[in-house]
Every structure is written in C-alpha cells, then in structure tokens.
Motif scaffolding. Structure first.
Motif: not given
Length: 161
Positions: A24-27, A83-84, A100-102, A130-131
């Motif tokens: 899950r990615s919260d935006v 890219l984090h 991949s987490t950006f 964002i994952k």
C-alpha cells in the motif's frame, strides 16, 4: 461448542490458502494498493540458491518499477521522484519479489518576480512514497487506485440523501 482436535487443527491450518501480500502507498489524492498474489510469485522464476544471483537483477527490477511509476496518476502533478530503497521480500519459502520505493522531492513555490519565495511551502500536495512490487519475471502486478473523492461519493450514495 466443540473444541478442535489437534489433528483437525493441523489439517485446517495446512489447507488454509496462502494469502497475497498487500503493498500500500498513501498519496495526496488517495492510495494505491497492489496485491502480490502468492500464485504469481510461485509461477515466477524461483530463487532457491542464495549463493547465486536472483533470476531478476535489482537493476532490472528498478527499471520495471520506474516504467510503471511513469504510468501512475501521481505523475499528473509536477513531482520529482527519486529511488529511495529497493527491498527483496521473501514469500512461501522460495518465492521472492522486489519492492522499489520512490520518494517525492518537495518542490517549493517558484520565486515571485523579485526573486523571493512566495510561501516556501509545497503547493502541489505531492505524495511522499510510492512502493512498486516487481516479480522475479520482471512483471509488476496490477495496482488499484483508490481516490479519496471516490470513497466520499460512495459513502454519500450509501446514505441515500
């Protein structure tokens, strides 16, 4: 109510299907949910010998995630993504996939005509992270987009005002 015998409990536990992993990615406008299905992980190439490289290199996983990131609605706003981190996740013993987490870079308001910052804040309400999961075959599972406005409209429909 009858208590389960230990044999019944073991049988029940063994027959329980393996659930998918939820990424899950919260935006800013809502959230993304990607279900990484256990069957898809099993059908992808397996990495059984950790003394050798995985079937999909980290660089290939980053490229696949970056290509998917470019198609997501979070790119409608002017966001600079970097890219984090890249994480290798294990599932079901031999199944593996990457995440991949950006991370978004905060863009400040542009300077006014005199070279001063107008507010010094981030006016775009950009998402933070964002994952994006990538399977060992290089594919990215489907990402469902849930907007806050859609959720609110559904709630209003349920109220039947």
């Amino acid at each position: 109510m009858k208590l389960l015998t230990s044999a019944t409990f073991v049988l029940l536990l063994a027959s329980t299907p393996v659930l998918s992993d939820e990424v899950r990615s919260d935006v800013a406008f809502g959230f993304y949910i990607c279900n990484v299905d256990a069957e898809a992980i099993t059908n992808a190439p397996q990495w059984t010998d950790q003394n050798h490289d995985p079937p999909l290199s980290m660089l290939e996983a980053i490229r696949a995630a970056n290509a998917k990131l470019k198609t997501l609605p979070a790119n409608d706003a002017p966001v600079d993504w970097t890219l984090h981190r890249v994480t290798l996740v294990r599932k079901n013993g031999t199944g593996w996939y990457y995440i991949s987490t950006f991370r978004s870079k905060i863009r400040l308001d542009p300077p006014d005509g005199r070279g001063r910052l107008t507010t010094g804040s981030n006016p775009y309400g950009t998402p933070r992270d964002i994952k994006i999961p990538v399977l060992m075959d290089g594919s990215v599972p489907e990402i469902a987009i849930h907007r806050h406005t859609d959720t609110m409209l559904e709630l209003l429909d349920d109220l039947k005002l």
